[in-house]
Design a protein around this motif. Structure first.
Motif, PDB file in Angstrom:
ATOM      1  N   GLU A   1      64.582  -4.243 -45.567  1.00  0.00           N
ATOM      2  CA  GLU A   1      65.953  -4.386 -46.066  1.00  0.00           C
ATOM      3  C   GLU A   1      66.981  -4.081 -44.974  1.00  0.00           C
ATOM      4  O   GLU A   1      68.015  -4.731 -44.894  1.00  0.00           O
ATOM      5  CB  GLU A   1      66.177  -3.481 -47.272  1.00  0.00           C
ATOM      6  N   ARG A   2      66.707  -3.100 -44.131  1.00  0.00           N
ATOM      7  CA  ARG A   2      67.625  -2.754 -43.036  1.00  0.00           C
ATOM      8  C   ARG A   2      67.722  -3.883 -42.019  1.00  0.00           C
ATOM      9  O   ARG A   2      68.723  -4.004 -41.312  1.00  0.00           O
ATOM     10  CB  ARG A   2      67.161  -1.479 -42.332  1.00  0.00           C
ATOM     11  N   SER A   3      66.686  -4.714 -41.922  1.00  0.00           N
ATOM     12  CA  SER A   3      66.678  -5.803 -40.951  1.00  0.00           C
ATOM     13  C   SER A   3      67.449  -7.024 -41.425  1.00  0.00           C
ATOM     14  O   SER A   3      67.571  -7.994 -40.692  1.00  0.00           O
ATOM     15  CB  SER A   3      65.231  -6.193 -40.617  1.00  0.00           C
TER      16      SER A   3
ATOM     17  N   ASP B   1      61.919  -7.279 -35.273  1.00  0.00           N
ATOM     18  CA  ASP B   1      62.440  -5.989 -35.720  1.00  0.00           C
ATOM     19  C   ASP B   1      61.545  -5.385 -36.793  1.00  0.00           C
ATOM     20  O   ASP B   1      61.181  -4.212 -36.735  1.00  0.00           O
ATOM     21  CB  ASP B   1      63.869  -6.158 -36.244  1.00  0.00           C
TER      22      ASP B   1
ATOM     23  N   THR C   1      62.121  -0.531 -47.313  1.00  0.00           N
ATOM     24  CA  THR C   1      63.391  -0.031 -46.775  1.00  0.00           C
ATOM     25  C   THR C   1      63.621  -0.562 -45.368  1.00  0.00           C
ATOM     26  O   THR C   1      64.721  -0.991 -45.019  1.00  0.00           O
ATOM     27  CB  THR C   1      63.401   1.512 -46.783  1.00  0.00           C
ATOM     28  N   ARG C   2      62.578  -0.569 -44.557  1.00  0.00           N
ATOM     29  CA  ARG C   2      62.692  -1.072 -43.177  1.00  0.00           C
ATOM     30  C   ARG C   2      63.063  -2.555 -43.168  1.00  0.00           C
ATOM     31  O   ARG C   2      63.919  -2.996 -42.405  1.00  0.00           O
ATOM     32  CB  ARG C   2      61.386  -0.845 -42.443  1.00  0.00           C
TER      33      ARG C   2
END
Length: 117
Positions: free
Chosen positions: A87-89, A26, A84-85
């Motif tokens: 953290e979203r994963s 991801d 940010t990417r």
């Protein structure tokens, strides 16, 4: 037959191979290429393969206390967007603040730029 030695992959011990393979796929835009129960999983992105070996009684390393750590380094164009990417994963949250981590990464990048010029 060639006598060349070619890089194949890096294997990480972990408690959840499929979960960790999914996380790295991801984050990198890669794909999970193999899952075998809780024993093994593989992912590939841009010519790199990471393998994940399931260990039932796995004990994660304590950073920065453990010196036997493996670092997987990534290149990003925008550190804020990449953070940010990630953290979203859904990674495990570090005790280091995001601001401190980004400042630390920026300092390393500046040092690399300085040395490479």
């Amino acid at each position: 037959m060639s006598n060349a030695i070619r890089f194949s992959s890096v294997t990480l011990a972990c408690p959840d191979p499929a979960g960790l393979a999914s996380f790295y796929a991801d984050v990198t835009g890669g794909e999970v290429t193999f899952v075998h129960h809780m024993e093994w999983a593989s992912m590939r992105c841009e010519g790199v393969r990471l393998e994940f070996m399931g260990v039932a009684d796995y004990v994660p390393p304590r950073w920065p206390d453990d010196s036997a750590l493996l670092h997987i380094d990534f290149l990003v164009d925008d550190l804020e967007k990449a953070a940010t990417r990630v953290e979203r994963s859904g990674p495990r949250v570090s005790t280091i603040s995001r601001t401190r981590l980004i400042a630390w990464c920026s300092a390393i990048l500046q040092a690399i730029r300085f040395v490479s010029h």
